[in-house]
Each structure stands twice: as structure tokens, then as C-alpha cells.
Design an enzyme around this catalytic site. Structure first.
Site, PDB file in Angstrom:
ATOM      1  N   ASN A  12       0.865  -1.183   0.000  1.00 43.68           N
ATOM      2  CA  ASN A  12       0.000   0.000   0.000  1.00 43.68           C
ATOM      3  C   ASN A  12       0.901   1.233   0.000  1.00 43.68           C
ATOM      4  O   ASN A  12       1.482   1.572   1.026  1.00 43.68           O
ATOM      5  CB  ASN A  12      -0.903  -0.019   1.242  1.00 43.68           C
ATOM      6  CG  ASN A  12      -1.769   1.222   1.322  1.00 43.68           C
ATOM      7  OD1 ASN A  12      -1.814   2.029   0.377  1.00 43.68           O
ATOM      8  ND2 ASN A  12      -2.466   1.392   2.436  1.00 43.68           N
ATOM      9  N   TRP A  13       0.996   1.856  -1.154  1.00 39.48           N
ATOM     10  CA  TRP A  13       1.892   3.026  -1.259  1.00 39.48           C
ATOM     11  C   TRP A  13       1.261   4.294  -0.699  1.00 39.48           C
ATOM     12  O   TRP A  13       1.909   5.328  -0.643  1.00 39.48           O
ATOM     13  CB  TRP A  13       2.298   3.224  -2.731  1.00 39.48           C
ATOM     14  CG  TRP A  13       3.371   2.275  -3.176  1.00 39.48           C
ATOM     15  CD1 TRP A  13       3.928   1.255  -2.455  1.00 39.48           C
ATOM     16  CD2 TRP A  13       4.040   2.263  -4.450  1.00 39.48           C
ATOM     17  NE1 TRP A  13       4.885   0.613  -3.201  1.00 39.48           N
ATOM     18  CE2 TRP A  13       4.979   1.210  -4.425  1.00 39.48           C
ATOM     19  CE3 TRP A  13       3.932   3.033  -5.608  1.00 39.48           C
ATOM     20  CZ2 TRP A  13       5.815   0.924  -5.508  1.00 39.48           C
ATOM     21  CZ3 TRP A  13       4.750   2.746  -6.685  1.00 39.48           C
ATOM     22  CH2 TRP A  13       5.685   1.697  -6.637  1.00 39.48           C
ATOM     23  N   LYS A  14      -0.028   4.213  -0.329  1.00 39.42           N
ATOM     24  CA  LYS A  14      -0.725   5.399   0.212  1.00 39.42           C
ATOM     25  C   LYS A  14      -0.522   6.576  -0.747  1.00 39.42           C
ATOM     26  O   LYS A  14      -0.412   6.375  -1.952  1.00 39.42           O
ATOM     27  CB  LYS A  14      -0.269   5.688   1.644  1.00 39.42           C
ATOM     28  CG  LYS A  14      -0.357   4.427   2.532  1.00 39.42           C
ATOM     29  CD  LYS A  14      -0.212   4.689   3.991  1.00 39.42           C
ATOM     30  CE  LYS A  14      -0.351   3.377   4.760  1.00 39.42           C
ATOM     31  NZ  LYS A  14      -0.319   3.538   6.200  1.00 39.42           N
ATOM     32  N   HIS A  90      -9.628   1.196   4.716  1.00 40.14           N
ATOM     33  CA  HIS A  90      -8.372   1.417   5.437  1.00 40.14           C
ATOM     34  C   HIS A  90      -8.648   2.387   6.595  1.00 40.14           C
ATOM     35  O   HIS A  90      -9.480   3.282   6.464  1.00 40.14           O
ATOM     36  CB  HIS A  90      -7.311   1.992   4.483  1.00 40.14           C
ATOM     37  CG  HIS A  90      -5.949   1.991   5.105  1.00 40.14           C
ATOM     38  ND1 HIS A  90      -5.554   2.953   6.014  1.00 40.14           N
ATOM     39  CD2 HIS A  90      -4.903   1.140   4.985  1.00 40.14           C
ATOM     40  CE1 HIS A  90      -4.322   2.675   6.417  1.00 40.14           C
ATOM     41  NE2 HIS A  90      -3.905   1.581   5.806  1.00 40.14           N
ATOM     42  N   GLU A  92      -7.155   4.862   7.569  1.00 43.48           N
ATOM     43  CA  GLU A  92      -6.986   6.283   7.211  1.00 43.48           C
ATOM     44  C   GLU A  92      -8.236   6.798   6.497  1.00 43.48           C
ATOM     45  O   GLU A  92      -8.576   7.978   6.616  1.00 43.48           O
ATOM     46  CB  GLU A  92      -5.709   6.442   6.369  1.00 43.48           C
ATOM     47  CG  GLU A  92      -4.468   6.270   7.251  1.00 43.48           C
ATOM     48  CD  GLU A  92      -3.252   5.672   6.566  1.00 43.48           C
ATOM     49  OE1 GLU A  92      -3.195   5.649   5.329  1.00 43.48           O
ATOM     50  OE2 GLU A  92      -2.346   5.214   7.307  1.00 43.48           O
ATOM     51  N   GLU A 158      -5.397  -4.642  10.609  1.00 41.19           N
ATOM     52  CA  GLU A 158      -4.372  -3.618  10.799  1.00 41.19           C
ATOM     53  C   GLU A 158      -4.680  -2.835  12.082  1.00 41.19           C
ATOM     54  O   GLU A 158      -5.495  -1.896  12.063  1.00 41.19           O
ATOM     55  CB  GLU A 158      -4.360  -2.630   9.623  1.00 41.19           C
ATOM     56  CG  GLU A 158      -3.976  -3.247   8.304  1.00 41.19           C
ATOM     57  CD  GLU A 158      -3.397  -2.192   7.359  1.00 41.19           C
ATOM     58  OE1 GLU A 158      -2.239  -2.352   6.952  1.00 41.19           O
ATOM     59  OE2 GLU A 158      -4.096  -1.212   7.053  1.00 41.19           O
ATOM     60  N   GLY A 164       2.359   2.749  10.786  1.00 36.50           N
ATOM     61  CA  GLY A 164       3.300   3.856  10.628  1.00 36.50           C
ATOM     62  C   GLY A 164       3.996   4.261  11.913  1.00 36.50           C
ATOM     63  O   GLY A 164       4.622   5.318  11.991  1.00 36.50           O
ATOM     64  N   SER A 195       3.322  -1.689  10.393  1.00 37.32           N
ATOM     65  CA  SER A 195       4.773  -1.687  10.608  1.00 37.32           C
ATOM     66  C   SER A 195       5.445  -3.013  10.229  1.00 37.32           C
ATOM     67  O   SER A 195       6.404  -3.437  10.874  1.00 37.32           O
ATOM     68  CB  SER A 195       5.118  -1.290  12.053  1.00 37.32           C
ATOM     69  OG  SER A 195       4.697   0.042  12.309  1.00 37.32           O
ATOM     70  N   GLY A 216       2.985  -0.971   4.308  1.00 37.61           N
ATOM     71  CA  GLY A 216       2.973   0.443   3.940  1.00 37.61           C
ATOM     72  C   GLY A 216       4.380   0.928   3.657  1.00 37.61           C
ATOM     73  O   GLY A 216       4.968   0.652   2.604  1.00 37.61           O
ATOM     74  N   GLY A 217       4.958   1.637   4.615  1.00 36.89           N
ATOM     75  CA  GLY A 217       6.250   2.313   4.429  1.00 36.89           C
ATOM     76  C   GLY A 217       7.340   1.458   3.796  1.00 36.89           C
ATOM     77  O   GLY A 217       8.025   1.899   2.869  1.00 36.89           O
TER      78      GLY A 217
HETATM   79  P1  13P Z   1       2.972   0.797   7.654  1.00 36.20           P
HETATM   80  O1  13P Z   1       3.506  -0.514   7.122  1.00 36.20           O
HETATM   81  O2  13P Z   1       3.687   1.990   7.137  1.00 36.20           O
HETATM   82  O3  13P Z   1       2.834   0.758   9.144  1.00 36.20           O
HETATM   83  O4  13P Z   1       1.476   0.939   7.074  1.00 36.20           O
HETATM   84  C1  13P Z   1       0.598  -0.111   7.251  1.00 36.20           C
HETATM   85  C2  13P Z   1      -0.609   0.149   6.441  1.00 36.20           C
HETATM   86  O5  13P Z   1      -1.406   1.009   6.766  1.00 36.20           O
HETATM   87  C3  13P Z   1      -0.789  -0.640   5.212  1.00 36.20           C
HETATM   88  O6  13P Z   1      -2.074  -0.496   4.717  1.00 36.20           O
END
Ligand code: 13P
Length: 238
Positions: A12-14, A90, A92, A158, A164, A195, A216-217
Site C-alpha cells: 500500500n503506497w498510500k 483502510h 486512514e 491492521e 506507521g 509496521s 505500507g512504508g
Molecule cells: P505501515 O507498514 O507503514 O505501518 O502501514 C501499514 C498500512 O497502513 C498498510 O495499509
């Protein structure tokens, strides 16, 4: 017996990336056609990422099929763009766009109708975890967000406090939640996110009832994403 070759890795590159970033990412990243991998870039970059041979997903879609919904994107349009998956609900989106379980369910139906596989996210806040109601909360979120009927989807657990933050849920926390989710959804692929990185991915993917990870990151770093994919030890869990 299933092995790690079949674990699913969703990136997930957000809201990150640029044309130049993607160009440079794929000059290093050599696992583009790995069939366990799904990359979910921002909408404008779906075609560019797909042109490297990667299976792509979007990060959201509208619950509507078409019409006067300025700024929204229909699931059928994503399908037209070559998308196979869409992340829905998600945390967010739940937090910044006030998305409810009922809306996420509507979106899941729209996605399925368009031929996309929804990846539906659930997870508890730190306050809920500290109150001890995390299992009940997440099971309720899942029950109310998933599509009714027989459409195929994935579910991603999640925990919000792990996203994050560099804080990962412990193996026992993950196992506890995934066991509960498995009772609810015996045949649905269950992903863990929060994470995930190249150091902890192996342990997380070895946890019972974890069918893959939502990253994510770390998925923005080609070497780290390759390290997460480079992982083929046979396992005795699903
Ligand atoms: P991180 O891996 O950056 O914690 O993000 C997780 C996430 O929200 C994936 O959808």
C-alpha cells in the site's frame, strides 16, 4: 500444508510516489511478475506500475457505478485500468473520510460487481485494545464491512496503533486476532498490516492463520520489498 510461496504481499503506497519515483523503483525492483505481489499505488500511477508487469490494486473506490460524484472513481473504471484488487476501509479512510462499516460494505459490493477483489481492512485503536474489547470490536467491524453473498474478498487486520508507528503487534496478539477472524471467515485470506518490515515479515507470515501481509512504508523501498518477498520456507500453517 501450505508454503510461503502462496503468502500474499500487498504493498500500500498510500499517497506517495511520482513518475520519477516509480521509474527509479523499477530500476532496482526485480520481482515485478511475482504472482504473490499486489502493488496499490495512487490512482494516477496505476498504469505506470502495471506497465512493469505487476498485479495492481487501488486504494479505494466509489460505492456508486457512475454519475455526479465529482472526484470519485468507480470500481468499473479501475477494472478498465487493469486493476484486479481494491483496498477498502483502510483506517486512514475510516478516520479522515468518516467511512462507516455500512459504506465499506457498499463499496465492497460495487467492487465485486465490477470484477475487483476487495481487500477489506479492520483494526482497533489503542484505546480499544487497552480496554480489552479489541477482539469483539474487530469481529464486529469485519461482520458489518464484508459483502454479503459469495463474492471473494480478503480481510486485512491492521491495528491502528501499529500503522506507521514502528510498533508491531506481538506474535501472540496477531495469532489471537487471526484465530478469531478465522472462526468467522474460514476460507478468506487473512492479511496482517502495521509496521511490517523486512526484519519482522518472516515471523509475522509464520504466525498461524496469517495468509499474507499488507505493507505500507517498507513497500516504498525496493530492496526491503524484495527482502519481504524473498521468503520461501515451507510452513505448516495456512
Ligand atoms: P505501515 O507498514 O507503514 O505501518 O502501514 C501499514 C498500512 O497502513 C498498510 O495499509
Amino acid at each position: 500444508m501450505e508454503d510461503l510461496v502462496s503468502k500474499i504481499i500487498v504493498a500500500n503506497w498510500k499517497m506517495n510516489g511520482s513518475g520519477e519515483f516509480i521509474h527509479s523503483f523499477f530500476s532496482t525492483f526485480t520481482n515485478s511478475t511475482d504472482n504473490r505481489l499486489i502493488i496499490c499505488p495512487p490512482y494516477p500511477y496505476l498504469s505506470q506500475v502495471k506497465s512493469h508487469g505487476v498485479t495492481v490494486g487501488a486504494q479505494d473506490c466509489s460505492q456508486h457505478t457512475s454519475g455526479a460524484f465529482t472526484g470519485d472513481i468507480a470500481a468499473s473504471m479501475l477494472h478498465d485500468m487493469g486493476c484486479s484488487y481494491v483496498i477498502l476501509g483502510h483506517s486512514e479512510r475510516r478516520q479522515y473520510h468518516a467511512e462507516s462499516n455500512a459504506l465499506i460494505r457498499e463499496k465492497a459490493h460495487a467492487a465485486l460487481d465490477a470484477g475487483l477483489t476487495p481487500i477489506i481492512c479492520v483494526g482497533e485503536s489503542r484505546a480499544i485494545r487497552e480496554s480489552g474489547n479489541h477482539i469483539e470490536t474487530v469481529l464486529n467491524q469485519a461482520k458489518e464491512s464484508i459483502p454479503s453473498g459469495t463474492g471473494k474478498f480478503m480481510l486485512a487486520y491492521e491495528p491502528i496503533w501499529a500503522i506507521g508507528t514502528g510498533l508491531t503487534a506481538s506474535e501472540s496478539d496477531i495469532a489471537e486476532m487471526h484465530t478469531a477472524l478465522r472462526h468467522l471467515l474460514p476460507t478468506t485470506p487473512l492479511l496482517y498490516g502495521g509496521s511490517v518490515n523486512k526484519e519482522n515479515a518472516k515471523t509475522i507470515m509464520s504466525t498461524p492463520d496469517v495468509d499474507g501481509v499488507l505493507v505500507g512504508g517498507a513497500s516504498l523501498k525496493p530492496d526491503d520489498l524484495m527482502a519481504i518477498l524473498d521468503f520461501k520456507t515451507p510452513l505448516g500453517n495456512r
